[in-house]
Write a protein that holds these residues in place. Structure first.
Motif, PDB file in Angstrom:
ATOM      1  N   LYS A  93      44.404   2.226   3.279  1.00 29.03           N
ATOM      2  CA  LYS A  93      45.016   1.052   2.690  1.00 29.03           C
ATOM      3  C   LYS A  93      43.936   0.259   1.950  1.00 29.03           C
ATOM      4  O   LYS A  93      42.856   0.021   2.488  1.00 29.03           O
ATOM      5  CB  LYS A  93      45.690   0.185   3.754  1.00 29.03           C
TER       6      LYS A  93
ATOM      7  N   ALA B 130      42.984  -3.067  -0.939  1.00 27.59           N
ATOM      8  CA  ALA B 130      43.386  -4.333  -1.545  1.00 27.59           C
ATOM      9  C   ALA B 130      42.250  -4.825  -2.424  1.00 27.59           C
ATOM     10  O   ALA B 130      41.113  -4.334  -2.350  1.00 27.59           O
ATOM     11  CB  ALA B 130      43.723  -5.363  -0.465  1.00 27.59           C
TER      12      ALA B 130
ATOM     13  N   PRO C  93      46.586  -5.177  -6.417  1.00 29.27           N
ATOM     14  CA  PRO C  93      45.589  -4.148  -6.099  1.00 29.27           C
ATOM     15  C   PRO C  93      44.762  -3.727  -7.308  1.00 29.27           C
ATOM     16  O   PRO C  93      43.539  -3.609  -7.225  1.00 29.27           O
ATOM     17  CB  PRO C  93      46.450  -3.004  -5.549  1.00 29.27           C
TER      18      PRO C  93
ATOM     19  N   THR D 274      52.721   1.281  -3.841  1.00 33.96           N
ATOM     20  CA  THR D 274      52.788  -0.131  -3.483  1.00 33.96           C
ATOM     21  C   THR D 274      54.151  -0.693  -3.872  1.00 33.96           C
ATOM     22  O   THR D 274      55.014   0.018  -4.383  1.00 33.96           O
ATOM     23  CB  THR D 274      51.642  -0.926  -4.146  1.00 33.96           C
TER      24      THR D 274
ATOM     25  N   PHE E  26      52.515  -7.696  -7.616  1.00 38.43           N
ATOM     26  CA  PHE E  26      52.296  -6.538  -6.762  1.00 38.43           C
ATOM     27  C   PHE E  26      51.961  -6.970  -5.339  1.00 38.43           C
ATOM     28  O   PHE E  26      51.387  -8.039  -5.122  1.00 38.43           O
ATOM     29  CB  PHE E  26      51.152  -5.684  -7.322  1.00 38.43           C
ATOM     30  N   ALA E  27      52.320  -6.116  -4.382  1.00 41.81           N
ATOM     31  CA  ALA E  27      52.028  -6.372  -2.972  1.00 41.81           C
ATOM     32  C   ALA E  27      50.522  -6.510  -2.752  1.00 41.81           C
ATOM     33  O   ALA E  27      49.716  -6.032  -3.564  1.00 41.81           O
ATOM     34  CB  ALA E  27      52.586  -5.246  -2.104  1.00 41.81           C
TER      35      ALA E  27
ATOM     36  N   ALA F 123      47.848  -1.539  -1.493  1.00 47.96           N
ATOM     37  CA  ALA F 123      48.342  -0.244  -1.961  1.00 47.96           C
ATOM     38  C   ALA F 123      47.863   0.810  -0.967  1.00 47.96           C
ATOM     39  O   ALA F 123      46.755   0.704  -0.426  1.00 47.96           O
ATOM     40  CB  ALA F 123      47.820   0.064  -3.359  1.00 47.96           C
TER      41      ALA F 123
ATOM     42  N   SER G 278      50.205   2.519 -13.643  1.00 47.67           N
ATOM     43  CA  SER G 278      51.230   2.334 -12.615  1.00 47.67           C
ATOM     44  C   SER G 278      52.581   2.707 -13.194  1.00 47.67           C
ATOM     45  O   SER G 278      52.917   2.315 -14.310  1.00 47.67           O
ATOM     46  CB  SER G 278      51.263   0.870 -12.145  1.00 47.67           C
TER      47      SER G 278
ATOM     48  N   TYR H 199      52.731  -2.660   3.282  1.00 46.84           N
ATOM     49  CA  TYR H 199      51.937  -3.131   2.144  1.00 46.84           C
ATOM     50  C   TYR H 199      51.638  -4.623   2.211  1.00 46.84           C
ATOM     51  O   TYR H 199      51.008  -5.153   1.294  1.00 46.84           O
ATOM     52  CB  TYR H 199      52.695  -2.887   0.829  1.00 46.84           C
TER      53      TYR H 199
END
Length: 349
Positions: free
Chosen positions: A2, A4, A84, A176, A206-207, A210, A269, A335
């Motif tokens: 994970k 960030a 991210p 994500t 975005f969260a 990712a 993305s 996420y």
């Protein structure tokens, strides 16, 4: 693994490797020589991924199993996160859920061409500045019809032109969540010009985190994420559709579609489009009626119109809070949450 990106005063922030439970992190630059940003990792994946994975394994051992923490760990705080990849070379957003396409087009009185069931929709969106998961979303005018859209996105390595669906998923590095903000009342006029979205699709959010596909376990299969997308407005759950259901085009299909005429640079993305379920054979039922609900207000309003002749739910207003999240089979956030408030831009009257 994970990952960030935290704010550090630069445009691209600093890459951190985050524990599976999202509680702890370590700066990549402190543990993987030469690695400072997520874009660097995507540009030179083969060089950096194994050292980064070793750090990830050590973090998870320390946080989940009580292992010795020899790393310079610190508390992971999502409010300090940027997207991210804070600015990407490309944001190509598909519309893989035909139920959403049908409802969105019905909302603006447009017919549904048969080709939409065989040829994915996709547009190039704003990617020079993405919004962090807990940053406010600035919109100049409520009359523009402010809407959330709960989506998933895959972040790619360098992907060749003409990649086939069979090979496309080999280029997926991270997954994500996205809030693809739409300004519904601006879109019909733009599309009527025959040149696509611009003002109707401002910067997406975005969260905080990712994740590599292996973090999803069996939920990641056939190029789809088979888990519910949870969408709330002002604390009320409005949707929980399963992202693996009613996804007409998988991420493999979307990536292959995007590479028909071009190669995709690392960090591109690709979005899924709004997660949307039919389930009952119709447009879907609200959560409070036992249905999967919706991850955007355009669908809510179309269903209200079908049932009652007119929409009753307004689009978002200043001060409204929207939240998107996805949880694993144990109920743990994967996420982190996109949790944002609609605001007037600074300096606006």
């Amino acid at each position: 693994m994970k990952l960030a990106t935290l704010r550090n005063g630069t445009r691209d922030g600093e890459l951190v490797i985050v524990s599976r439970d999202l509680t702890k992190a370590v700066r990549a630059a402190d543990t993987v020589a030469g690695l400072g940003t997520l874009q660097q990792l995507l540009d030179d994946w083969d060089t950096y991924v194994l050292p980064a994975e070793r750090v990830s394994a050590e973090i998870n051992d320390a946080t989940a199993n009580g292992g010795e923490a020899r790393l310079p760990l610190f508390d992971f705080e999502p409010p300090h996160s940027m997207a991210p990849v804070p600015r990407a070379y490309q944001w190509a957003d598909g519309s893989a859920y035909i139920n959403h396409v049908e409802l969105a087009r019905r909302a603006r009185g447009a017919e549904m061409p048969a080709s939409f069931h065989t040829d994915p929709l996709m547009y190039q969106g704003c990617s020079d500045v993405f919004i962090g998961a807990m940053e406010p979303v600035p919109v100049a005018d409520e009359a523009w019809g402010i809407d959330l859209e709960g989506e998933l996105a895959v972040i790619l390595s360098d992907t060749p032109m003409g990649v086939t669906p069979a090979d496309a998923l080999d280029h997926v590095r991270l997954i994500t969540l996205v809030n693809d903000i739409s300004l519904r009342n601006l879109i019909p006029g733009e599309l009527a010009k025959g040149f696509g979205f611009f003002h109707g699709k401002p910067a997406s959010s975005f969260a905080p985190v990712a994740v590599t596909p292996d973090e999803l376990g069996p939920a990641w299969r056939e190029g789809k994420v088979h888990l519910p997308m949870l969408a709330s407005i002002n604390g009320k759950l409005i949707g929980r559709p399963n992202a693996g259901i009613d996804m007409t085009f998988s991420f493999a299909d979307l990536i292959a579609h995007a590479t028909k005429t071009r190669r995709l640079g690392g960090g591109t993305s690709v979005g899924s489009g709004t997660v949307s379920n039919k389930l009952d054979g119709g447009p879907g039922k609200p959560v409070d009626e036992g249905g999967a609900g919706y991850t955007c207000l355009a669908e809510v309003r179309v269903v209200e119109t079908l049932l009652a002749g007119a929409p009753k739910t307004p689009f978002l207003r200043f001060g409204d809070r929207m939240k998107l999240e996805m949880r694993d089979a144990t109920g743990a956030s994967i996420y982190g949450a996109i949790d944002q408030v609609i605001v007037r831009p600074e300096g606006a009257g």
